[in-house]
Design a protein around this motif. Structure first.
Motif, PDB file in Angstrom:
ATOM      1  N   ASN A   1      19.615   9.557  13.620  1.00  0.00           N
ATOM      2  CA  ASN A   1      19.665   7.797  13.761  1.00  0.00           C
ATOM      3  C   ASN A   1      18.379   7.688  12.550  1.00  0.00           C
ATOM      4  OD1 ASN A   1      21.140   7.492  15.532  1.00  0.00           O
ATOM      5  ND2 ASN A   1      19.696   7.605  17.233  1.00  0.00           N
ATOM      6  N   LEU A   2      18.707   6.429  12.114  1.00  0.00           N
ATOM      7  CA  LEU A   2      17.584   6.303  11.207  1.00  0.00           C
ATOM      8  C   LEU A   2      16.402   5.326  12.005  1.00  0.00           C
ATOM      9  CD1 LEU A   2      19.227   4.553   8.029  1.00  0.00           C
ATOM     10  CD2 LEU A   2      18.621   6.626   8.579  1.00  0.00           C
ATOM     11  N   ARG A   3      15.346   5.483  11.500  1.00  0.00           N
ATOM     12  CA  ARG A   3      13.885   4.782  11.956  1.00  0.00           C
ATOM     13  C   ARG A   3      14.332   3.119  11.595  1.00  0.00           C
ATOM     14  NH1 ARG A   3       7.699   4.618  10.692  1.00  0.00           N
ATOM     15  NH2 ARG A   3       7.161   3.709  12.432  1.00  0.00           N
ATOM     16  N   SER A   4      14.030   2.238  12.525  1.00  0.00           N
ATOM     17  CA  SER A   4      14.179   1.001  12.329  1.00  0.00           C
ATOM     18  C   SER A   4      13.344   0.376  11.217  1.00  0.00           C
ATOM     19  CB  SER A   4      14.321   0.253  13.881  1.00  0.00           C
ATOM     20  OG  SER A   4      14.340  -1.068  13.428  1.00  0.00           O
ATOM     21  N   VAL A   5      13.989  -0.045  10.375  1.00  0.00           N
ATOM     22  CA  VAL A   5      13.307  -0.757   9.123  1.00  0.00           C
ATOM     23  C   VAL A   5      14.020  -2.185   9.100  1.00  0.00           C
ATOM     24  CG1 VAL A   5      12.235   1.176   8.209  1.00  0.00           C
ATOM     25  CG2 VAL A   5      14.428   0.455   7.240  1.00  0.00           C
ATOM     26  N   LYS A   6      13.186  -3.009   8.701  1.00  0.00           N
ATOM     27  CA  LYS A   6      13.838  -4.351   8.431  1.00  0.00           C
ATOM     28  C   LYS A   6      14.247  -4.521   7.152  1.00  0.00           C
ATOM     29  CE  LYS A   6      11.248  -6.877  12.236  1.00  0.00           C
ATOM     30  NZ  LYS A   6      10.358  -7.775  12.346  1.00  0.00           N
TER      31      LYS A   6
ATOM     32  N   LYS B   1      15.983  -3.531   4.097  1.00  0.00           N
ATOM     33  CA  LYS B   1      17.058  -2.662   3.550  1.00  0.00           C
ATOM     34  C   LYS B   1      16.864  -2.090   2.290  1.00  0.00           C
ATOM     35  CE  LYS B   1      20.654  -4.716   6.395  1.00  0.00           C
ATOM     36  NZ  LYS B   1      21.897  -4.865   6.688  1.00  0.00           N
ATOM     37  N   SER B   2      15.953  -2.383   1.333  1.00  0.00           N
ATOM     38  CA  SER B   2      15.552  -1.908  -0.024  1.00  0.00           C
ATOM     39  C   SER B   2      14.532  -0.868   0.390  1.00  0.00           C
ATOM     40  CB  SER B   2      15.135  -2.979  -0.815  1.00  0.00           C
ATOM     41  OG  SER B   2      13.915  -3.404  -0.414  1.00  0.00           O
ATOM     42  N   VAL B   3      14.149  -0.496   1.564  1.00  0.00           N
ATOM     43  CA  VAL B   3      13.231   0.641   1.717  1.00  0.00           C
ATOM     44  C   VAL B   3      13.954   1.868   2.272  1.00  0.00           C
ATOM     45  CG1 VAL B   3      11.132   1.273   2.956  1.00  0.00           C
ATOM     46  CG2 VAL B   3      11.247  -0.859   2.022  1.00  0.00           C
ATOM     47  N   MET B   4      13.407   2.950   1.908  1.00  0.00           N
ATOM     48  CA  MET B   4      14.070   4.262   2.440  1.00  0.00           C
ATOM     49  C   MET B   4      13.626   4.323   3.822  1.00  0.00           C
ATOM     50  SD  MET B   4      14.125   6.876  -0.731  1.00  0.00           S
ATOM     51  CE  MET B   4      15.868   7.560  -0.387  1.00  0.00           C
ATOM     52  N   ALA B   5      14.461   4.683   5.015  1.00  0.00           N
ATOM     53  CA  ALA B   5      14.241   4.935   6.159  1.00  0.00           C
ATOM     54  C   ALA B   5      14.212   6.594   6.703  1.00  0.00           C
ATOM     55  CB  ALA B   5      15.307   4.426   7.068  1.00  0.00           C
TER      56      ALA B   5
ATOM     57  N   TYR C   1      18.328   5.489   1.866  1.00  0.00           N
ATOM     58  CA  TYR C   1      18.416   3.830   2.186  1.00  0.00           C
ATOM     59  C   TYR C   1      19.435   3.381   3.330  1.00  0.00           C
ATOM     60  CZ  TYR C   1      16.212   3.429  -2.414  1.00  0.00           C
ATOM     61  OH  TYR C   1      15.239   3.405  -3.519  1.00  0.00           O
ATOM     62  N   LYS C   2      19.018   2.434   3.885  1.00  0.00           N
ATOM     63  CA  LYS C   2      19.675   1.987   5.275  1.00  0.00           C
ATOM     64  C   LYS C   2      21.235   1.628   4.886  1.00  0.00           C
ATOM     65  CE  LYS C   2      18.808  -0.780   9.380  1.00  0.00           C
ATOM     66  NZ  LYS C   2      17.821  -1.746   9.897  1.00  0.00           N
ATOM     67  N   LEU C   3      21.270   1.142   3.746  1.00  0.00           N
ATOM     68  CA  LEU C   3      22.813   0.694   3.257  1.00  0.00           C
ATOM     69  C   LEU C   3      23.502   1.808   2.988  1.00  0.00           C
ATOM     70  CD1 LEU C   3      21.899  -2.330   0.871  1.00  0.00           C
ATOM     71  CD2 LEU C   3      22.843  -2.429   3.182  1.00  0.00           C
ATOM     72  N   ASN C   4      22.928   2.919   2.887  1.00  0.00           N
ATOM     73  CA  ASN C   4      23.719   4.321   2.477  1.00  0.00           C
ATOM     74  C   ASN C   4      23.949   5.127   3.726  1.00  0.00           C
ATOM     75  OD1 ASN C   4      23.361   3.520  -0.334  1.00  0.00           O
ATOM     76  ND2 ASN C   4      21.832   5.054  -0.889  1.00  0.00           N
ATOM     77  N   TRP C   5      23.683   4.770   4.729  1.00  0.00           N
ATOM     78  CA  TRP C   5      23.973   5.444   6.119  1.00  0.00           C
ATOM     79  C   TRP C   5      25.066   4.996   6.668  1.00  0.00           C
ATOM     80  CZ3 TRP C   5      21.898   9.622   7.980  1.00  0.00           C
ATOM     81  CH2 TRP C   5      21.886  10.150   9.051  1.00  0.00           C
TER      82      TRP C   5
END
Length: 80
Positions: A14-19, A21-25, A47-51
């Protein structure tokens, strides 16, 4: 005579929750064992968008930059 031991264990990424989306998680390995949950930092970021949430891995796609695909490929190899 030896006995077999069966253990119910699950592993998810899972990814760490980040608000933002332009920041790497950070990617976490989440292990469930005997009703307890353990989160282990893999020291990898995407990047959240790449997950890909369904497959629990980073996307490697032609529309992403070479750098993003390289990073995502490394993350996938390290985590799986």
């Amino acid at each position: 005579m030896e006995k077999q031991l069966f253990v119910k264990l699950s592993l998810n990424f899972n990814l760490r929750s980040v608000k933002d989306k332009s920041v790497m998680a950070i990617i976490y390995a989440v292990v469930n064992f005997k009703g307890q949950q353990f989160k282990v930092n893999t020291n990898m970021k995407v990047y959240k968008l790449n997950w890909d949430y369904r497959n629990q891995k980073a996307k490697v796609e032609p529309y992403l930059t070479k750098q993003e695909n390289l990073n995502n490929s490394i993350a996938n190899k390290k985590n799986h």
